[in-house]
Design a protein around this motif. Sequence first.
Motif, PDB file in Angstrom:
ATOM      1  N   PRO A  39       0.807  -1.226   0.000  1.00 40.65           N
ATOM      2  CA  PRO A  39       0.000   0.000   0.000  1.00 40.65           C
ATOM      3  C   PRO A  39       0.842   1.278   0.000  1.00 40.65           C
ATOM      4  O   PRO A  39       0.315   2.364  -0.184  1.00 40.65           O
ATOM      5  CB  PRO A  39      -0.823  -0.114   1.286  1.00 40.65           C
ATOM      6  CG  PRO A  39      -0.041  -1.016   2.158  1.00 40.65           C
ATOM      7  CD  PRO A  39       0.700  -1.948   1.253  1.00 40.65           C
ATOM      8  N   HIS A  40       2.146   1.139   0.185  1.00 43.71           N
ATOM      9  CA  HIS A  40       3.036   2.298   0.123  1.00 43.71           C
ATOM     10  C   HIS A  40       3.286   2.731  -1.321  1.00 43.71           C
ATOM     11  O   HIS A  40       3.758   3.828  -1.568  1.00 43.71           O
ATOM     12  CB  HIS A  40       4.379   1.983   0.801  1.00 43.71           C
ATOM     13  CG  HIS A  40       4.255   1.653   2.250  1.00 43.71           C
ATOM     14  ND1 HIS A  40       4.035   2.609   3.217  1.00 43.71           N
ATOM     15  CD2 HIS A  40       4.317   0.476   2.910  1.00 43.71           C
ATOM     16  CE1 HIS A  40       3.984   2.040   4.404  1.00 43.71           C
ATOM     17  NE2 HIS A  40       4.142   0.732   4.246  1.00 43.71           N
ATOM     18  N   GLU A  41       2.993   1.847  -2.269  1.00 39.50           N
ATOM     19  CA  GLU A  41       3.198   2.121  -3.688  1.00 39.50           C
ATOM     20  C   GLU A  41       1.854   2.383  -4.366  1.00 39.50           C
ATOM     21  O   GLU A  41       0.851   1.765  -4.017  1.00 39.50           O
ATOM     22  CB  GLU A  41       3.863   0.912  -4.363  1.00 39.50           C
ATOM     23  CG  GLU A  41       5.204   0.535  -3.774  1.00 39.50           C
ATOM     24  CD  GLU A  41       6.258   1.597  -4.010  1.00 39.50           C
ATOM     25  OE1 GLU A  41       6.209   2.256  -5.077  1.00 39.50           O
ATOM     26  OE2 GLU A  41       7.131   1.766  -3.150  1.00 39.50           O
ATOM     27  N   PRO A  42       1.815   3.283  -5.353  1.00 44.71           N
ATOM     28  CA  PRO A  42       0.557   3.536  -6.078  1.00 44.71           C
ATOM     29  C   PRO A  42       0.223   2.392  -7.041  1.00 44.71           C
ATOM     30  O   PRO A  42       1.061   1.550  -7.334  1.00 44.71           O
ATOM     31  CB  PRO A  42       0.850   4.829  -6.848  1.00 44.71           C
ATOM     32  CG  PRO A  42       2.337   4.852  -7.006  1.00 44.71           C
ATOM     33  CD  PRO A  42       2.909   4.141  -5.800  1.00 44.71           C
ATOM     34  N   MET A  67      -0.101  -0.046   8.135  1.00 42.71           N
ATOM     35  CA  MET A  67       0.366  -0.625   9.394  1.00 42.71           C
ATOM     36  C   MET A  67       0.280  -2.158   9.363  1.00 42.71           C
ATOM     37  O   MET A  67       1.234  -2.843   9.724  1.00 42.71           O
ATOM     38  CB  MET A  67      -0.471  -0.087  10.566  1.00 42.71           C
ATOM     39  CG  MET A  67      -0.061  -0.640  11.916  1.00 42.71           C
ATOM     40  SD  MET A  67      -1.329  -0.418  13.163  1.00 42.71           S
ATOM     41  CE  MET A  67      -2.516  -1.649  12.669  1.00 42.71           C
ATOM     42  N   VAL A  68      -0.853  -2.685   8.902  1.00 40.84           N
ATOM     43  CA  VAL A  68      -1.025  -4.140   8.838  1.00 40.84           C
ATOM     44  C   VAL A  68      -0.029  -4.736   7.850  1.00 40.84           C
ATOM     45  O   VAL A  68       0.589  -5.771   8.133  1.00 40.84           O
ATOM     46  CB  VAL A  68      -2.482  -4.505   8.467  1.00 40.84           C
ATOM     47  CG1 VAL A  68      -2.621  -5.991   8.186  1.00 40.84           C
ATOM     48  CG2 VAL A  68      -3.433  -4.075   9.570  1.00 40.84           C
ATOM     49  N   TYR A  69       0.148  -4.102   6.709  1.00 44.86           N
ATOM     50  CA  TYR A  69       1.132  -4.582   5.722  1.00 44.86           C
ATOM     51  C   TYR A  69       2.520  -4.635   6.357  1.00 44.86           C
ATOM     52  O   TYR A  69       3.237  -5.631   6.230  1.00 44.86           O
ATOM     53  CB  TYR A  69       1.130  -3.671   4.494  1.00 44.86           C
ATOM     54  CG  TYR A  69       2.197  -4.024   3.491  1.00 44.86           C
ATOM     55  CD1 TYR A  69       1.969  -4.996   2.532  1.00 44.86           C
ATOM     56  CD2 TYR A  69       3.433  -3.396   3.510  1.00 44.86           C
ATOM     57  CE1 TYR A  69       2.949  -5.341   1.605  1.00 44.86           C
ATOM     58  CE2 TYR A  69       4.423  -3.724   2.590  1.00 44.86           C
ATOM     59  CZ  TYR A  69       4.174  -4.695   1.646  1.00 44.86           C
ATOM     60  OH  TYR A  69       5.151  -5.032   0.741  1.00 44.86           O
ATOM     61  N   GLU A  78       8.120   0.824  11.171  1.00 46.00           N
ATOM     62  CA  GLU A  78       7.270   1.464  10.166  1.00 46.00           C
ATOM     63  C   GLU A  78       5.797   1.356  10.550  1.00 46.00           C
ATOM     64  O   GLU A  78       5.028   2.298  10.363  1.00 46.00           O
ATOM     65  CB  GLU A  78       7.500   0.854   8.781  1.00 46.00           C
ATOM     66  CG  GLU A  78       8.834   1.200   8.174  1.00 46.00           C
ATOM     67  CD  GLU A  78       9.957   0.278   8.638  1.00 46.00           C
ATOM     68  OE1 GLU A  78       9.736  -0.552   9.552  1.00 46.00           O
ATOM     69  OE2 GLU A  78      11.067   0.398   8.101  1.00 46.00           O
ATOM     70  N   ALA A  79       5.387   0.206  11.107  1.00 44.93           N
ATOM     71  CA  ALA A  79       4.003   0.039  11.555  1.00 44.93           C
ATOM     72  C   ALA A  79       3.679   1.045  12.652  1.00 44.93           C
ATOM     73  O   ALA A  79       2.592   1.641  12.669  1.00 44.93           O
ATOM     74  CB  ALA A  79       3.768  -1.385  12.052  1.00 44.93           C
ATOM     75  N   LEU A  87      -2.224   0.656  16.321  1.00 48.10           N
ATOM     76  CA  LEU A  87      -1.315  -0.438  16.670  1.00 48.10           C
ATOM     77  C   LEU A  87      -1.500  -0.841  18.133  1.00 48.10           C
ATOM     78  O   LEU A  87      -1.535  -2.029  18.465  1.00 48.10           O
ATOM     79  CB  LEU A  87       0.133  -0.038  16.403  1.00 48.10           C
ATOM     80  CG  LEU A  87       1.185  -1.117  16.637  1.00 48.10           C
ATOM     81  CD1 LEU A  87       0.968  -2.301  15.710  1.00 48.10           C
ATOM     82  CD2 LEU A  87       2.581  -0.536  16.445  1.00 48.10           C
ATOM     83  N   LEU A  88      -1.652   0.139  19.006  1.00 48.67           N
ATOM     84  CA  LEU A  88      -1.855  -0.153  20.429  1.00 48.67           C
ATOM     85  C   LEU A  88      -3.229  -0.769  20.696  1.00 48.67           C
ATOM     86  O   LEU A  88      -3.380  -1.575  21.616  1.00 48.67           O
ATOM     87  CB  LEU A  88      -1.674   1.120  21.260  1.00 48.67           C
ATOM     88  CG  LEU A  88      -0.259   1.697  21.282  1.00 48.67           C
ATOM     89  CD1 LEU A  88      -0.248   3.045  21.989  1.00 48.67           C
ATOM     90  CD2 LEU A  88       0.712   0.728  21.931  1.00 48.67           C
ATOM     91  N   ALA A  89      -4.236  -0.410  19.898  1.00 47.46           N
ATOM     92  CA  ALA A  89      -5.587  -0.940  20.091  1.00 47.46           C
ATOM     93  C   ALA A  89      -5.783  -2.307  19.442  1.00 47.46           C
ATOM     94  O   ALA A  89      -6.726  -3.032  19.794  1.00 47.46           O
ATOM     95  CB  ALA A  89      -6.612   0.043  19.530  1.00 47.46           C
ATOM     96  N   SER A  90      -4.905  -2.688  18.518  1.00 47.02           N
ATOM     97  CA  SER A  90      -5.078  -3.937  17.766  1.00 47.02           C
ATOM     98  C   SER A  90      -5.149  -5.195  18.637  1.00 47.02           C
ATOM     99  O   SER A  90      -6.007  -6.051  18.397  1.00 47.02           O
ATOM    100  CB  SER A  90      -3.974  -4.088  16.727  1.00 47.02           C
ATOM    101  OG  SER A  90      -4.095  -3.088  15.767  1.00 47.02           O
ATOM    102  N   PRO A  91      -4.284  -5.359  19.644  1.00 48.55           N
ATOM    103  CA  PRO A  91      -4.408  -6.570  20.470  1.00 48.55           C
ATOM    104  C   PRO A  91      -5.770  -6.672  21.153  1.00 48.55           C
ATOM    105  O   PRO A  91      -6.344  -7.758  21.232  1.00 48.55           O
ATOM    106  CB  PRO A  91      -3.283  -6.426  21.500  1.00 48.55           C
ATOM    107  CG  PRO A  91      -2.294  -5.528  20.851  1.00 48.55           C
ATOM    108  CD  PRO A  91      -3.099  -4.581  20.006  1.00 48.55           C
ATOM    109  N   TYR A  92      -6.296  -5.548  21.614  1.00 52.80           N
ATOM    110  CA  TYR A  92      -7.615  -5.558  22.253  1.00 52.80           C
ATOM    111  C   TYR A  92      -8.689  -5.974  21.241  1.00 52.80           C
ATOM    112  O   TYR A  92      -9.564  -6.788  21.555  1.00 52.80           O
ATOM    113  CB  TYR A  92      -7.930  -4.178  22.830  1.00 52.80           C
ATOM    114  CG  TYR A  92      -9.260  -4.103  23.509  1.00 52.80           C
ATOM    115  CD1 TYR A  92      -9.497  -4.791  24.703  1.00 52.80           C
ATOM    116  CD2 TYR A  92     -10.296  -3.364  22.969  1.00 52.80           C
ATOM    117  CE1 TYR A  92     -10.729  -4.734  25.328  1.00 52.80           C
ATOM    118  CE2 TYR A  92     -11.531  -3.303  23.586  1.00 52.80           C
ATOM    119  CZ  TYR A  92     -11.741  -3.988  24.768  1.00 52.80           C
ATOM    120  OH  TYR A  92     -12.955  -3.935  25.376  1.00 52.80           O
TER     121      TYR A  92
END
Length: 136
Positions: A39-42, A67-69, A78-79, A87-92
């Motif tokens: 997703p960093h590339e067009p 972030m997921v990529y 980088e994430a 990123l901090l909320a993802s585990p929850y």
Amino acid sequence: MTRSSVPPRRSLFRHPATAPSAVLVAGAVGAAYLYCTDPHEPGHVLPQCPFRMLTGLLCPACGGTRMVYDLMHGHFTEAWLDNRALLLASPYALVLLGRWAWAGLRGRRWRPTLSPGAQVTVLAVALAWTVARNLV
């Protein structure tokens, strides 16, 4: 045979495990596509943020796809830079998804609830994160 003596029909779509299973399958398919699509590339077919398209500002979830990529490819720094709050909320969120799936597989419905105070806290954090990341 009268209508009252006919046993009720059970639908697969009404089973408590159907919705969490569908979310898990859709997530796996999306993750497989994302793993092969940077997703960093067009030039890719990934959804754009409607909030950003309308306002030009970053929403609380902007950067989540990148972030997921980055997480899937072991790029943790980088994430972190893509979206710290998400990123901090993802585990929850993953724990909630697991709890929902576990309850569904056991034939139970699970509907989490947030107290009004928790709802205000989540909204305040999302608003503060939106303001903070758009000031920089």
